[in-house]
Write an enzyme that holds these catalytic residues in place. Structure first.
Site, PDB file in Angstrom:
ATOM      1  N   ARG A  88     -29.729  31.403 -62.432  1.00 32.18           N
ATOM      2  CA  ARG A  88     -31.873  31.943 -63.058  1.00 32.18           C
ATOM      3  C   ARG A  88     -30.873  33.028 -64.650  1.00 32.18           C
ATOM      4  O   ARG A  88     -30.092  34.283 -64.590  1.00 32.18           O
ATOM      5  CB  ARG A  88     -32.660  32.752 -63.020  1.00 32.18           C
ATOM      6  CG  ARG A  88     -34.119  33.167 -63.760  1.00 32.18           C
ATOM      7  CD  ARG A  88     -34.745  34.531 -63.300  1.00 32.18           C
ATOM      8  NE  ARG A  88     -34.728  35.945 -62.971  1.00 32.18           N
ATOM      9  CZ  ARG A  88     -34.635  36.527 -63.381  1.00 32.18           C
ATOM     10  NH1 ARG A  88     -35.838  36.355 -64.508  1.00 32.18           N
ATOM     11  NH2 ARG A  88     -34.159  37.663 -63.430  1.00 32.18           N
ATOM     12  N   HIS A 132     -37.422  36.917 -71.432  1.00 38.45           N
ATOM     13  CA  HIS A 132     -36.223  38.540 -70.956  1.00 38.45           C
ATOM     14  C   HIS A 132     -36.444  39.278 -72.284  1.00 38.45           C
ATOM     15  O   HIS A 132     -35.803  39.281 -71.828  1.00 38.45           O
ATOM     16  CB  HIS A 132     -35.965  37.514 -69.637  1.00 38.45           C
ATOM     17  CG  HIS A 132     -34.728  38.649 -69.396  1.00 38.45           C
ATOM     18  ND1 HIS A 132     -34.871  38.697 -67.406  1.00 38.45           N
ATOM     19  CD2 HIS A 132     -34.661  40.380 -69.211  1.00 38.45           C
ATOM     20  CE1 HIS A 132     -34.830  39.780 -66.974  1.00 38.45           C
ATOM     21  NE2 HIS A 132     -34.526  40.118 -67.911  1.00 38.45           N
ATOM     22  N   GLU A 177     -40.667  40.194 -65.712  1.00 35.55           N
ATOM     23  CA  GLU A 177     -41.442  41.753 -65.464  1.00 35.55           C
ATOM     24  C   GLU A 177     -42.048  42.316 -66.498  1.00 35.55           C
ATOM     25  O   GLU A 177     -41.925  42.941 -68.032  1.00 35.55           O
ATOM     26  CB  GLU A 177     -40.028  42.986 -65.822  1.00 35.55           C
ATOM     27  CG  GLU A 177     -39.041  42.281 -64.814  1.00 35.55           C
ATOM     28  CD  GLU A 177     -38.142  43.309 -64.120  1.00 35.55           C
ATOM     29  OE1 GLU A 177     -38.327  44.692 -65.319  1.00 35.55           O
ATOM     30  OE2 GLU A 177     -37.509  43.599 -63.368  1.00 35.55           O
ATOM     31  N   ASN A 300     -38.763  40.344 -58.070  1.00 34.31           N
ATOM     32  CA  ASN A 300     -37.954  41.456 -58.502  1.00 34.31           C
ATOM     33  C   ASN A 300     -38.219  42.746 -58.656  1.00 34.31           C
ATOM     34  O   ASN A 300     -39.463  43.599 -58.418  1.00 34.31           O
ATOM     35  CB  ASN A 300     -37.360  41.794 -60.136  1.00 34.31           C
ATOM     36  CG  ASN A 300     -37.287  40.940 -61.003  1.00 34.31           C
ATOM     37  OD1 ASN A 300     -37.399  39.959 -60.743  1.00 34.31           O
ATOM     38  ND2 ASN A 300     -38.039  41.011 -62.346  1.00 34.31           N
ATOM     39  N   GLU A 358     -34.374  39.357 -58.656  1.00 40.37           N
ATOM     40  CA  GLU A 358     -33.901  40.375 -59.085  1.00 40.37           C
ATOM     41  C   GLU A 358     -33.878  40.808 -57.684  1.00 40.37           C
ATOM     42  O   GLU A 358     -34.961  41.817 -57.195  1.00 40.37           O
ATOM     43  CB  GLU A 358     -34.051  40.986 -59.924  1.00 40.37           C
ATOM     44  CG  GLU A 358     -33.468  39.892 -61.548  1.00 40.37           C
ATOM     45  CD  GLU A 358     -34.216  41.189 -62.734  1.00 40.37           C
ATOM     46  OE1 GLU A 358     -34.090  41.957 -62.809  1.00 40.37           O
ATOM     47  OE2 GLU A 358     -34.624  40.460 -63.391  1.00 40.37           O
TER      48      GLU A 358
HETATM   49  C1  GCO Z   1     -35.166  44.633 -65.758  1.00 39.04           C
HETATM   50  C2  GCO Z   1     -34.239  44.098 -65.920  1.00 39.04           C
HETATM   51  C3  GCO Z   1     -33.755  43.681 -65.730  1.00 39.04           C
HETATM   52  C4  GCO Z   1     -32.510  44.311 -65.766  1.00 39.04           C
HETATM   53  C5  GCO Z   1     -32.274  45.233 -64.460  1.00 39.04           C
HETATM   54  C6  GCO Z   1     -32.015  46.147 -64.079  1.00 39.04           C
HETATM   55  O1  GCO Z   1     -35.843  44.942 -64.233  1.00 39.04           O
HETATM   56  O2  GCO Z   1     -35.158  45.578 -65.906  1.00 39.04           O
HETATM   57  O3  GCO Z   1     -35.026  42.098 -65.171  1.00 39.04           O
HETATM   58  O4  GCO Z   1     -33.357  43.281 -67.116  1.00 39.04           O
HETATM   59  O5  GCO Z   1     -30.778  44.693 -66.262  1.00 39.04           O
HETATM   60  O6  GCO Z   1     -33.321  44.710 -63.848  1.00 39.04           O
HETATM   61  O7  GCO Z   1     -32.701  47.605 -64.607  1.00 39.04           O
END
Ligand code: GCO
Length: 469
Positions: A88, A132, A177, A300, A358
């Site tokens: 991804r 993102h 997110e 995530n 994630e």
């Molecule tokens: C988030 C994002 C990522 C971060 C990861 C670690 O969750 O903040 O999707 O870009 O880098 O999660 O913090």
């Protein structure tokens, strides 16, 4: 250069993943690409934010990052060597539309053609995330997520991406997110664009939800056989200390963190605790526009939160976990059971296939005297969390894939390059990539799962396999 369209092998790769369950890794464009001013890319809010003094640790920026823009072929080879099924990544909106709307930037689009084709040639399924966090600065100049018109701009951008890559890519996420970039960017002022204002936060939440629905429609009309979803954080919000103040704070925080996006997107209404605040921005038809059907839920998850009361606009913020809870180098609690519970809870509430998009950990990784990185902490974390996921699956959660954050050490937002999350170590001075011990561990896990699956299949009569497919 190979074109995927004319290559039957790549078509097969799309429709027959190497294993039923997808093992992958995730990245995001701003965190790895660099090439911030190359081939016509416009500024994003994160470029501007990084230039503001004191915003990012050590004044780090995304100017070069992992130079993935130029080194993508090497990075795809690393993924192939690890045996990943899927990858991804996100598209940089200001790379393909430098001012967010209007004329597309062909060299920017061509970069993602090269990346997608390289992935398919390596038999790795590409998963594209549209957003993102790197909003084109030109759109922020006209209000960004606070401007309701952004739903139309985002839908146009989604259609452009769908039309361009939809012959080769079938998996698209609208947002990564949304709770983090709205809360941190418009509520607390900890992330770009650095605003801390209640009305701004509520407008942003509603307009991101509208944009999600509009993009789902745009992708469905642009891409045949598309499979769409969004990627949300979900974490239990425990109280930092017992007592009514922290309990009320944890409940408030959880509404913004866990429910503000999945709830309207899946159930066509805002959670009751948020409804009044959104009301001024709501127009007839909005909820139907937001709650477009999706094919999966992207999760995530890193750790639970321990929330305490605060004087900020939410009346709630992050507190410390109890002393006995172990933590990663970035300070995040390690509680695999909370991951299992979150997966089961998600399954019960939403009833759509789940992809873990994630999960991973920061660790103080260093090159040893042999030039290797022995990141035992990460292996322990990933083993505990994948075990927890397997428990959830055994208990009935419909989890279809797991993506580690992250493939490479990269730009960790406000922490700059001080936190390493990669399976692959990046020496930022030379851009040398060194797979860590965890990359070998992950590769062995994937190979073992795959051979277990093949050996089970070998004992199933051919008719049974045909009947199932
Ligand atoms: C988030 C994002 C990522 C971060 C990861 C670690 O969750 O903040 O999707 O870009 O880098 O999660 O913090």
């Amino acid at each position: 250069m190979m074109t995927a369209k004319s290559n039957s092998q790549t078509r097969r790769a799309l429709h027959s993943p190497k294993s039923g369950f997808l093992w992958g890794a995730s990245t995001s464009c701003f965190q790895i690409e660099g090439a911030a001013h190359i081939d016509g890319r416009g500024d994003s809010i994160w470029d501007v934010y990084c230039r503001q003094q004191g915003r990012v640790k050590d004044g780090d920026t995304g100017e070069v990052a992992c130079d993935h823009y130029h080194r993508y072929a090497e990075d795809v080879a690393l993924m192939r060597d690890m045996g990943l099924d899927a990858y991804r990544f996100s598209i940089a909106w200001p790379r393909v539309l430098p001012t967010g709307r209007g004329a597309a930037n062909e060299p920017g689009l061509a970069f993602y053609d090269r990346l997608v084709d390289a992935l398919l040639a390596a038999n790795i399924e590409p998963w594209i995330c549209l957003y993102h966090w790197d909003l084109p600065q030109a759109l922020d100049d006209v209000g960004g997520w606070q401007n309701r018109d952004i739903a139309g701009w985002f839908a146009d951008y989604a259609a452009l991406i769908g039309r361009r890559y939809g012959d080769r890519v079938k998996r698209f996420a609208t947002f990564n997110e949304p709770c983090v970039f709205t809360l941190f960017g418009y509520g607390f002022g900890w992330h770009a664009p650095g605003i801390a204002d209640k009305a701004a936060l509520h407008k942003a939440i509603h307009h991101v939800n509208l944009s999600h629905g509009a993009a789902i429609d745009a992708l469905r009309s642009a891409v045949r056989d598309v499979s769409v979803g969004a990627v949300h954080n979900r974490q239990p919000c425990y109280t930092a200390t017992p007592g009514p103040d922290d309990e009320a704070a944890a409940r408030r925080f959880s509404v913004y963190w866990n429910d503000a996006f999945p709830h309207p997107q899946h159930f066509a209404c805002y959670p009751p605790a948020l409804a009044e605040a959104i009301e001024p921005y709501l127009r007839p038809g909005d909820m139907a526009q937001i709650a477009r059907p999706v094919d999966w839920f992207g999760l995530n998850h890193y750790s639970p939160h321990y929330i305490k009361a605060d004087s900020n606009l939410l009346g709630a913020t992050f507190g410390a976990p109890p002393a006995e809870v172990p933590r990663t180098s970035i300070g995040w609690p390690i509680v695999p059971g909370a991951f299992r519970d979150t997966l089961l809870d998600l399954h019960r509430q939403f009833r759509v296939p789940i992809y873990v998009m994630e999960n991973g950990t920061a660790s103080e990784d260093q090159l040893d005297s042999r030039g290797a990185v022995q990141d035992d902490n990460r292996i322990l974390y990933l083993r505990a969390y994948t075990d927890a996921m397997n428990e959830a699956i055994a208990a009935g959660a419909d989890v279809r894939g797991y993506f580690v954050w992250s493939l490479l050490d990269n730009f960790e937002w406000g922490s700059g390059y001080s936190q390493r999350f990669g399976l692959v170590y990046v020496d930022f001075a030379t851009q040398r990539r060194i797979p860590k011990a965890s990359a070998r561990w992950y590769s062995d896990v994937i190979a073992a799962k795959r051979s277990a699956r093949v050996s089970v299949a070998a004992h199933v009569p051919a008719e049974a396999v045909a009947a199932q497919s």
